[in-house]
Structures are given as C-alpha cells and as structure tokens.
Design a protein around this motif. Structure first.
Motif, PDB file in Angstrom:
ATOM      1  N   ALA A 516       2.581   0.897   0.727  1.00 30.56           N
ATOM      2  CA  ALA A 516       3.234   2.024   0.918  1.00 30.56           C
ATOM      3  C   ALA A 516       2.398   3.045   0.411  1.00 30.56           C
ATOM      4  O   ALA A 516       2.927   3.740  -0.423  1.00 30.56           O
ATOM      5  CB  ALA A 516       4.630   1.841   0.195  1.00 30.56           C
ATOM      6  N   THR A 517       1.420   3.393   1.071  1.00 31.38           N
ATOM      7  CA  THR A 517       0.666   4.586   0.990  1.00 31.38           C
ATOM      8  C   THR A 517       1.098   5.567   2.008  1.00 31.38           C
ATOM      9  O   THR A 517       1.658   5.305   2.942  1.00 31.38           O
ATOM     10  CB  THR A 517      -0.775   4.266   0.938  1.00 31.38           C
ATOM     11  N   TRP A 520       0.152   4.589   5.569  1.00 30.67           N
ATOM     12  CA  TRP A 520       0.309   3.370   6.310  1.00 30.67           C
ATOM     13  C   TRP A 520       0.305   3.436   7.811  1.00 30.67           C
ATOM     14  O   TRP A 520       0.977   4.312   8.220  1.00 30.67           O
ATOM     15  CB  TRP A 520       1.439   2.594   5.496  1.00 30.67           C
ATOM     16  N   PRO A 539       6.096  -1.166   5.474  1.00 28.71           N
ATOM     17  CA  PRO A 539       4.950  -1.046   4.263  1.00 28.71           C
ATOM     18  C   PRO A 539       5.741  -2.005   3.311  1.00 28.71           C
ATOM     19  O   PRO A 539       7.101  -1.933   3.159  1.00 28.71           O
ATOM     20  CB  PRO A 539       5.369   0.594   3.770  1.00 28.71           C
ATOM     21  N   GLY A 608      -3.012   2.210   3.987  1.00 33.05           N
ATOM     22  CA  GLY A 608      -2.297   1.167   3.256  1.00 33.05           C
ATOM     23  C   GLY A 608      -2.793   0.284   2.407  1.00 33.05           C
ATOM     24  O   GLY A 608      -2.494  -0.944   2.019  1.00 33.05           O
ATOM     25  N   TRP A 613      -2.708   2.743  -3.126  1.00 29.70           N
ATOM     26  CA  TRP A 613      -1.476   2.699  -3.754  1.00 29.70           C
ATOM     27  C   TRP A 613      -1.271   2.581  -5.111  1.00 29.70           C
ATOM     28  O   TRP A 613      -0.403   3.246  -5.841  1.00 29.70           O
ATOM     29  CB  TRP A 613      -0.815   1.095  -3.277  1.00 29.70           C
ATOM     30  N   LYS A 617       0.985   5.800  -6.447  1.00 31.58           N
ATOM     31  CA  LYS A 617       2.229   5.258  -6.723  1.00 31.58           C
ATOM     32  C   LYS A 617       2.090   5.261  -8.500  1.00 31.58           C
ATOM     33  O   LYS A 617       3.070   5.645  -9.079  1.00 31.58           O
ATOM     34  CB  LYS A 617       2.532   4.068  -6.241  1.00 31.58           C
TER      35      LYS A 617
END
Length: 648
Positions: A516-517, A520, A539, A608, A613, A617
């Motif tokens: 989940a970038t 994606w 994602p 992605g 990530w 994140k």
C-alpha cells in the motif's frame, strides 16, 4: 606139544642151511683174483657218488619264507656255491662244523619263474658238488585297487599282496619323486606323506618292484588325491563382533572327522596369547570348542583349526582361521544431536552398537549438563528429551564407565558428547495462497531489530539461498550479535513461487507490487510485459504481503535488507541512513550504488514495493540488494557486509 617141537626143528634146519650157504660163498670169493675186489668196490662207490652228487634234488622256492630241503652235508663250513648259479646254497642244522641236515637257497638275481639250477661243493669246485632243481613259482601279485581310488595325502599308501614277500623291494614314483616302500608279510606300505601332495589334484602314480638292479613296473595309474577338508560353517562369522559372553564355539567341516586340533588365540599388538580350551568332535563333522575362562573383552581373537584328519584320510590344505572380535561395553555409534543447531524441546537419541541393559538406572550412569531432561530407552537406544533448556545453550552428555549392555558387559571408560541448542527461535508469520508456511528466524534478545527478507520473487532463488546461509552463520556466531539487537530473517516470502520457480505468487500477483504505497497500481508493466492485475486486486490483497507487513510493523526494524536478483546493485529507500548504508554495502561487495536512480536502472515502472512501503508507512530505512545471479549467491562474498549492518 608135538606141533611146537616140529616148528623148532624146522627153524633150526633153515638156519643151518643158510649158514652152510654163506660159508660156501666165502670160500668161492676167496678163490677169486684180488682185482675183482677192487672193481667191485669201485663200482659200488661210483654208484653211491652218482646217487649222492649226480642227481638234482628238487626244491621249491618260497617268496615269503625259507626255501629249504632236507639234505645231509659233511663239513658244511667248506661248502661254497659256484659263481654261475642263480642261487646261493647254505647248509643249516646238524652239528656245527661237522655236518648239516638241511640246505637252503637264496636268490642272487631276480628270480625268474620256472625251474632253476643251484649247487654247492667244497670250495665251490666240481668234486662232491650237490645239485638242486629249484622250482620258482609266479611272483607275488599286488592288489592295485587303491590306486584306482582318490588318494589320501595324509596316510601311508597300503597295497595288499596275494602272498608274503621277503624277496623284492617295492617303490612308488609320484610327482617326480620316488618313495621306497616297506613290506610286512602281505602288505606293502609306501609313506607318501612327506611328498606333501596337493589335495584335490591329479598325479601319475607308478608302482614297481626291484631285485638288485632289475626293476619291474607293476602298475601305472592317473590318481586324484582326496579333496581337502573344508570349513563349512562356524558359530561365529569371520569379522563378527561378539557382544555376548560365549564360552563355547563350534566349527562344522564338510566331512566326518577322526582327529582335529584347535586353538583359540587373542591377538595383542604383535604377540598372540593362546587361551585355555577343551575341544571335542561331535556328530562326526562338528568340533566343539569350550573356553575355560571368559573371553577378554574388546579384543581381537582367532578360532584356529590347526589340523584335521577326515575319516577318508584327507586333511586341511591350510589352517582354517575365523577372526572375530569381542566388544567392550555399549559404544555409541550414532548421535542425533550434533553441532549447534539442536532445537530446544527436541529429543536426542543415542544409538549404541549393541543392545543395552533394560534394568539399569539410567540416571546413575548418564548425566546431562546445561538442560533439564527426561530419559527413556529402547533396545539399543537412549532417548534424552530437552524438557527445559535455553536457546544457544551448551549441553554436555556424559555416560559413566560401568554402563551395561544387555549381556552385562560394562563400559570401561566414560563417553562424553556436547552440542549447542540452536540460537534462534522460529515463528510462522503467515501462510501463502497455497497454504505454505512463511517462516521467520529470530536471533538475539535485543530490542533493536535488523530484518533480512528474501524470496519475494519465487524465481530469484539466490535471494532465498543466501539468507539460509546467513541463518547458519548467525547460529554459529550468535554470541557476536550486539546485546541491544536482534536479527530476524525471513528467507522466503513467496514459498509458492519458489516451489514453482515463478516470479509471482500462486495468484499471479507480483508481491513486490502489492504494498500500500502512494503509487500502487493494479495493472503492471513487468519483466514479462504487461500483466493485468499484476499488482493485486487491491493494495495488501495477498496473504504473503500482509504477513511480512505485519512482522515489519511489529518489529519496527532499525534497518531492513531486501534481497533480489539480478543486477549487482544496491539501492537505499531514502529513509534515515539508508543511502549511506547502501553505499557502504555496495563498496564492500563491489556492486553499483543505485539509490534514487530506479528509473535509470530498471526499464519498467516500479510501484507498490516493499521498500517504498517501509519508508512511507513506517519511516524505516532499508536497502535492496540485487544479486548478480538468479541461482549463485556467493555468501562468503557478502558475509562481512551483512555482519557490518548487524553490528554497526
């Protein structure tokens, strides 16, 4: 009365008339001339000489005894046999030196069958020569049937004669050698044992007899010697290790035996010790050997049948030797727990070379250090379960001397073994689409984590293999991990792809495009062209992606190294000190630095990804290490660079 008187008168009359006749004859002889007296005396003497010396007295020759006849001989010491006769004549009996009452003949040449001439006379002359007609019968005949049968090499050869023979000498020729035989009445014995003939071989055998220089061949046969006595079986096999305490052994031969000589010897360095035994022959073919004492333990021994004589006369070619060994006490032959990768809670099995006593107290003889254990046993094994033990713990096992086998043979010295429990724990962080476990290996106890991941693309096998090499090296040197750190290794994020040799997972999703970038994408341009749904339906749609993401969120790693192939390049994710660490790693392994130059390095769009990530994140620094081969990983080339990340 009258009859008796008449008979006396008649007898007297006859007597008077005979007396008158003699007187008349004497008167007439007195009137003859004296020359007639001499003629008469000469005639009578000539007649007596002719009778005494002109006639040949018959005599039968005997091969087995004296050849004699009754004959009066005067002054026997003067008698000699002429040189031209086949026999010498000797006078025997009577009064020594005065007269003899019998004469005997002895052959001077080979006796020929038929009527032969013999004589003797004073001083061997012609005067008063006594002559004999010697009847020579057929010579003795030998029964050669033994030469038509297999011949014993350990016995004298015996041939029977049809009558005694004290005249001839007998000889056997075999193997280019001659054996002089002895004769006893009707038996000819030839000792062929010293010839040492090979058993089970064929030879030409000739029998002859001889008198003086005359030899007569009696038989010529091709004879095979008896096959040797062979060891058929023994109660102990050659090379066998004897674990019990036997006092008896048996050796069975292939023929019934008459005699056997056996030894039981112990071999000690360059010497041998003969052990005290008794031996008997049983059931014709079996030699039973009984040792007077217990056999020495952990020793090399030989059961030796030194000699044997079978009932058929055959013997051994060579001593029959059965080498064997007695065991010592129980000796471990296999141990399941070795090295530094024994799992806590696992069971260590010690396998012995023989069955062990099932009644002895294991705790008395087996001590374990470094762990709490539970012990059990089976026929030839001891099972030690590591009930409570730390990871990376040194564990020692000692078996004391006196530990018994099932035959109560004790160890004479202690046995020691050591190993180390594995320095990692494992956890299953998730499962693939195909249900395969995704495993993480945890080293160290510190709060700061260094995370290694590989195999996110299943066809990049080198990325998984190099991390398995790292796991082995970390296990061996776990104590070199800084105390404030832990190392976690996930060698294969995509086990389905790895098993199939494919880049994507079982759903044909590229896991390194499923995170989940911010960039994606569902549909991709990849190494194999356009892939619809290559980034997943959404994602984090794939269980493999979610598993590594959850682990990463749990660890919040100080640094992550993500291995791929191929490219020989190192790329930092631009978070924290990733650029500097990527440059250091690249210089250590001789790779290019690709940080911030993804578009230049790859000819397709990347979205992605796991490393993006981590940055977006978690804000966690990481580097991608693109190895130079899909299969070859050269761990030794990367090892120091990996440890640099772990320790710095």
């Amino acid at each position: 009365m009258l009859g008796g008187a008449c008979a006396r008168c008649y007898t007297g009359y006859v007597y008077m008339k005979y007396q008158h006749y003699l007187k008349t004859l004497v008167l007439q002889l007195r009137t003859l001339p004296k020359r007639y007296y001499f003629i008469a005396i000469f005639a009578v003497a000539t007649l007596l000489y002719g009778i005494a010396f002109g006639l040949k007295q018959p005599l039968v020759f005997s091969y087995g005894g004296e050849s004699c006849a009754t004959r009066l001989s005067i002054l026997p010491q003067l008698q000699r046999s002429p040189a031209d006769t086949e026999f010498t004549v000797a006078a025997k009996g009577g009064v020594n030196g005065v007269f003899a009452t019998k004469v005997c003949v002895t052959p001077t040449a080979h006796p020929e069958q038929g009527t032969r001439y013999a004589a003797f006379a004073p001083f061997g002359g012609w005067v008063f020569r006594q002559q004999f007609s010697v009847e020579v019968p057929q010579p003795p005949m030998a029964n050669i049937s033994p030469l038509k049968k297999p011949l014993s090499t350990t016995r004298q050869l015996e041939l029977k004669l049809n009558e005694p023979d004290r005249v001839f000498d007998y000889q056997i020729d075999i193997a280019d050698k001659s054996v002089e035989c002895t004769t006893n009445e009707r038996t000819v014995r030839c000792d062929i044992v010293p010839l040492k003939l090979a058993q089970g071989e064929q030879y030409k055998v000739e029998l002859s007899r001889q008198f003086g220089s005359t030899r007569t061949k009696l038989a010529s046969e091709q004879v095979k010697t008896l096959p040797a006595v062979m060891l058929a079986s023994a109660s102990v096999e050659p090379g066998q290790v004897v674990y019990a305490k036997p006092r008896e052994f048996t050796m069975e031969m292939d023929k019934p035996l008459k005699e056997a000589s056996v030894k039981l010897v112990a071999l000690r360095d360059d010497t041998t010790e003969e052990l005290a035994i008794d031996s008997t022959i049983e059931e014709d073919r079996v030699v039973r050997v009984t040792s007077e004492d217990e056999l020495p333990r952990n020793a090399e021994l030989e059961l030796q049948l030194v000699s044997a004589l079978a009932e058929d006369g055959s013997g051994l070619n060579d001593a029959a030797v059965v080498p064997f060994r007695t065991s010592g006490g129980p000796e471990p032959s296999e141990v399941s727990a070795r090295g530094s990768n024994v799992q806590p809670g696992s069971t260590m099995t010690i396998t012995f070379d023989q069955e062990i006593s099932q009644t002895q107290d294991l705790a008395k003889f087996i001590q374990v250090s470094g762990a709490e254990v539970q012990m059990s046993r089976s026929a030839n094994q001891v099972h030690i379960t590591l009930a409570r033990v730390d990871k990376c713990a040194d564990v020692g096992v000692t078996i004391a001397k006196g530990f018994l086998s099932s035959h109560d043979v004790a160890r004479t010295d202690p046995w020691k073994h050591s190993f180390r429990t594995s320095c990692y724990t494992t956890s299953t962080i998730g499962y693939s689409i195909g249900g395969r476990a995704i495993t993480a290996y945890h080293f160290g106890n510190g709060g700061e984590a260094i995370l290694f991941v590989g195999g996110i693309h299943g066809n990049e096998r080198s990325s998984s293999l190099i991390l398995h090499d790292l796991i082995e090296d970390l296990n061996a040197k776990a104590r070199d991990i800084p105390s404030h750190r832990q190392v976690v290794v996930v060698p294969t994020i995509n086990p389905d792809g790895y098993a199939a040799g494919s880049r994507n997972n079982a759903s044909n999703v590229n896991l390194n495009r499923n995170f989940a970038t911010s960039d994606w994408q569902k549909d991709l341009q990849d190494t194999n062209g356009a892939v619809a749904g290559g980034g997943g339906d959404a994602p984090m749609s794939e269980p493999e992606t979610r598993a590594i993401a959850a682990l990463s969120q749990q660890l919040m790693p100080r640094f992550t190294l993500s291995y791929h192939a191929v490219g020989s390049v190192v790329i930092g994710n631009l978070a924290g000190d990733s650029s500097a660490r990527a440059s250091t790693y690249a210089s250590q392994v001789g790779y290019r630095v690709g940080t911030g130059r993804d578009a230049e390095i790859f000819d397709y769009a990347i979205s992605g990804t796991y490393d993006d990530w981590l940055m977006q994140k978690l804000g966690a620094p990481s580097m991608i290490v693109e190895l130079g081969s899909y299969t070859y990983r050269d761990f030794n080339h990367h090892k120091s660079a990996m440890w640099h990340v772990i320790t710095e």
